[in-house]
Scaffold this active site. Structure first.
Site, PDB file in Angstrom:
ATOM      1  N   LYS A 105       0.246   4.177  -0.210  1.00 41.34           N
ATOM      2  CA  LYS A 105      -0.384   5.448   0.249  1.00 41.34           C
ATOM      3  C   LYS A 105      -0.159   6.779  -0.639  1.00 41.34           C
ATOM      4  O   LYS A 105      -0.326   6.616  -1.882  1.00 41.34           O
ATOM      5  CB  LYS A 105       0.003   5.657   1.691  1.00 41.34           C
ATOM      6  CG  LYS A 105      -0.049   4.261   2.605  1.00 41.34           C
ATOM      7  CD  LYS A 105      -0.055   4.423   4.003  1.00 41.34           C
ATOM      8  CE  LYS A 105      -0.253   3.065   4.652  1.00 41.34           C
ATOM      9  NZ  LYS A 105       0.010   3.312   6.048  1.00 41.34           N
TER      10      LYS A 105
ATOM     11  N   GLU B 286      -5.273  -5.190  10.404  1.00 40.33           N
ATOM     12  CA  GLU B 286      -4.464  -4.248  10.563  1.00 40.33           C
ATOM     13  C   GLU B 286      -4.749  -3.673  12.236  1.00 40.33           C
ATOM     14  O   GLU B 286      -5.721  -2.473  12.191  1.00 40.33           O
ATOM     15  CB  GLU B 286      -4.377  -3.174   9.438  1.00 40.33           C
ATOM     16  CG  GLU B 286      -4.103  -3.818   8.290  1.00 40.33           C
ATOM     17  CD  GLU B 286      -3.518  -2.802   7.323  1.00 40.33           C
ATOM     18  OE1 GLU B 286      -2.266  -2.960   6.891  1.00 40.33           O
ATOM     19  OE2 GLU B 286      -4.439  -1.615   7.009  1.00 40.33           O
TER      20      GLU B 286
ATOM     21  N   HIS C 105      -9.590   0.952   5.142  1.00 41.29           N
ATOM     22  CA  HIS C 105      -8.295   1.126   6.008  1.00 41.29           C
ATOM     23  C   HIS C 105      -8.293   2.192   7.046  1.00 41.29           C
ATOM     24  O   HIS C 105      -9.181   3.020   6.722  1.00 41.29           O
ATOM     25  CB  HIS C 105      -7.210   1.595   4.589  1.00 41.29           C
ATOM     26  CG  HIS C 105      -5.669   1.773   5.160  1.00 41.29           C
ATOM     27  ND1 HIS C 105      -5.516   2.753   6.216  1.00 41.29           N
ATOM     28  CD2 HIS C 105      -4.861   0.758   5.319  1.00 41.29           C
ATOM     29  CE1 HIS C 105      -4.275   2.622   6.457  1.00 41.29           C
ATOM     30  NE2 HIS C 105      -3.746   1.516   5.713  1.00 41.29           N
TER      31      HIS C 105
ATOM     32  N   GLU D 212      -6.710   4.457   7.838  1.00 43.56           N
ATOM     33  CA  GLU D 212      -6.491   5.985   7.579  1.00 43.56           C
ATOM     34  C   GLU D 212      -7.884   6.415   6.994  1.00 43.56           C
ATOM     35  O   GLU D 212      -8.336   7.629   7.224  1.00 43.56           O
ATOM     36  CB  GLU D 212      -5.316   6.114   6.738  1.00 43.56           C
ATOM     37  CG  GLU D 212      -4.020   6.025   7.576  1.00 43.56           C
ATOM     38  CD  GLU D 212      -2.891   5.500   6.763  1.00 43.56           C
ATOM     39  OE1 GLU D 212      -2.884   5.358   5.503  1.00 43.56           O
ATOM     40  OE2 GLU D 212      -1.989   4.796   7.492  1.00 43.56           O
TER      41      GLU D 212
ATOM     42  N   ASN E 205       1.073  -1.008   0.133  1.00 43.47           N
ATOM     43  CA  ASN E 205      -0.057  -0.109  -0.148  1.00 43.47           C
ATOM     44  C   ASN E 205       0.932   1.162  -0.015  1.00 43.47           C
ATOM     45  O   ASN E 205       1.536   1.378   1.034  1.00 43.47           O
ATOM     46  CB  ASN E 205      -0.857  -0.005   1.059  1.00 43.47           C
ATOM     47  CG  ASN E 205      -1.677   1.178   1.422  1.00 43.47           C
ATOM     48  OD1 ASN E 205      -2.059   2.052   0.466  1.00 43.47           O
ATOM     49  ND2 ASN E 205      -2.312   1.503   2.630  1.00 43.47           N
TER      50      ASN E 205
ATOM     51  N   GLY F  25       2.316   1.973  10.766  1.00 45.71           N
ATOM     52  CA  GLY F  25       3.335   3.325  10.675  1.00 45.71           C
ATOM     53  C   GLY F  25       4.017   3.519  11.886  1.00 45.71           C
ATOM     54  O   GLY F  25       4.845   4.442  12.007  1.00 45.71           O
TER      55      GLY F  25
HETATM   56  P1  PGA Z   1       2.955   0.137   7.679  1.00 43.45           P
HETATM   57  O1  PGA Z   1       1.249   0.086   7.012  1.00 43.45           O
HETATM   58  O2  PGA Z   1       3.336  -0.970   7.193  1.00 43.45           O
HETATM   59  O3  PGA Z   1       3.646   1.275   7.157  1.00 43.45           O
HETATM   60  O4  PGA Z   1       2.733  -0.104   8.964  1.00 43.45           O
HETATM   61  C1  PGA Z   1       0.483  -0.633   6.947  1.00 43.45           C
HETATM   62  C2  PGA Z   1      -0.808  -0.076   6.180  1.00 43.45           C
HETATM   63  O5  PGA Z   1      -1.311   0.809   6.385  1.00 43.45           O
HETATM   64  O6  PGA Z   1      -1.431  -0.814   5.368  1.00 43.45           O
END
Ligand code: PGA
Length: 275
Positions: free
Chosen positions: A35, A190, A118, A120, A33, A196
């Site tokens: 982003k 997740e 997701h 976010e 992903n 992150g």
């Molecule tokens: P990350 O993000 O691997 O940077 O923790 C995972 C995601 O948001 O799908």
């Protein structure tokens, strides 16, 4: 993950050789992903580096570039080993929705999957369980596959309501789907606190939630559907922790954020899903 003898025995206890056979067919799926990272030229460079680095084809691999790079990445993909994933879609077919992207547009650029729910999108952009559910239906009705992401916040984990949260998100996101529709869904667990942050869930923590989700699918759609369903883990996956996570019985690959922006790291993570 797959093909372990102990796993076959464990599943065999509940359902015999049919379940065992289906489990054998669960191909891990690792999706990057990206982003809001990478311009068009950077996206092309990344997918080209990834293509040339990948040797094995027995893991399904996807990349989710920004909308602006989808078309260029599709064109750059010399082979069809890498699935094109959109990071979001609007629930309406078309109209006055400034800044949004429709299913028709995603089909037009050659997407295979759409990521929905997701954290976010849920937490920064305020997408509710109901909106996420509408988007799941939009994607399936449009003929694409969906990655439905869900997970608890740190507060929810501290309060001991992790399983309640993910079960609620699952119930809402998949409510009313037929078995055929469910077959086009991949779940991504997740934990919000792991995304992150560099702080991954431990393999045991992740496995506990994955098992609970699979059990819920079994209760709703039957054991055959649940043994076929793939559940990715996401949240601070790195080459160093990928194998320990992917070797868990109910973890079928991963949704990778930061580490998917480096071709080497992402390829190493994909390879960890093979072992
Ligand atoms: P990350 O993000 O691997 O940077 O923790 C995972 C995601 O948001 O799908």
């Amino acid at each position: 993950m797959l093909l372990s003898a102990s796993l076959c025995v464990e599943y065999g206890k509940h359902g015999g050789s049919v379940l065992w056979l289906h489990y054998m067919q669960r191909v891990p799926f690792v999706c990057g992903n990206w982003k809001m990272h990478k311009t068009v030229s950077e996206s092309i460079a990344l997918v080209n580096a990834l293509s040339s680095r990948l040797t094995d084809t027995s893991v399904e691999i996807g990349v989710a570039p920004a909308h602006t790079s989808l078309y260029a990445v599709k064109k750059a993909l010399a082979d069809d080993r890498i699935r094109l994933v959109a990071q979001n879609v609007h629930e309406a077919p078309r109209g006055a929705f400034t800044g949004e992207v429709s299913m028709e547009m995603l089909l037009d650029v050659g997407c295979d999957y759409v990521l929905v729910g997701h954290s976010e999108r849920r937490h920064i952009f305020g997408e509710s369980d109901e909106l996420v559910a509408q988007k799941v239906r939009t994607v399936l009705a449009g003929g694409l596959r969906v990655i439905l992401a869900l997970g608890e916040t740190l507060d929810e984990r501290k309060q001991g309501s992790t399983l309640m949260t993910v079960r609620r998100q699952l119930t809402s996101g998949l409510e009313g789907l037929s078995e055929d529709e469910l077959a086009k869904v991949v779940l991504a667990y997740e934990p919000v606190w792991a995304i992150g942050t560099g702080l991954s869930a431990s393999p045991d923590q992740a496995q506990e939630v994955h098992r609970a989700l699979r059990t819920q699918i079994s209760d709703g759609w039957g054991s055959e559907a649940s043994t076929k369903l793939r559940i990715q883990y996401g949240g601070s996956i790195k080459p160093a922790n990928a194998q320990a996570l992917f070797s868990q019985l109910d973890i079928d690959g991963g949704l990778v954020g930061g580490a998917s922006l480096l071709a080497e790291d992402f390829a190493d993570i994909c390879e960890a899903a093979l072992t």
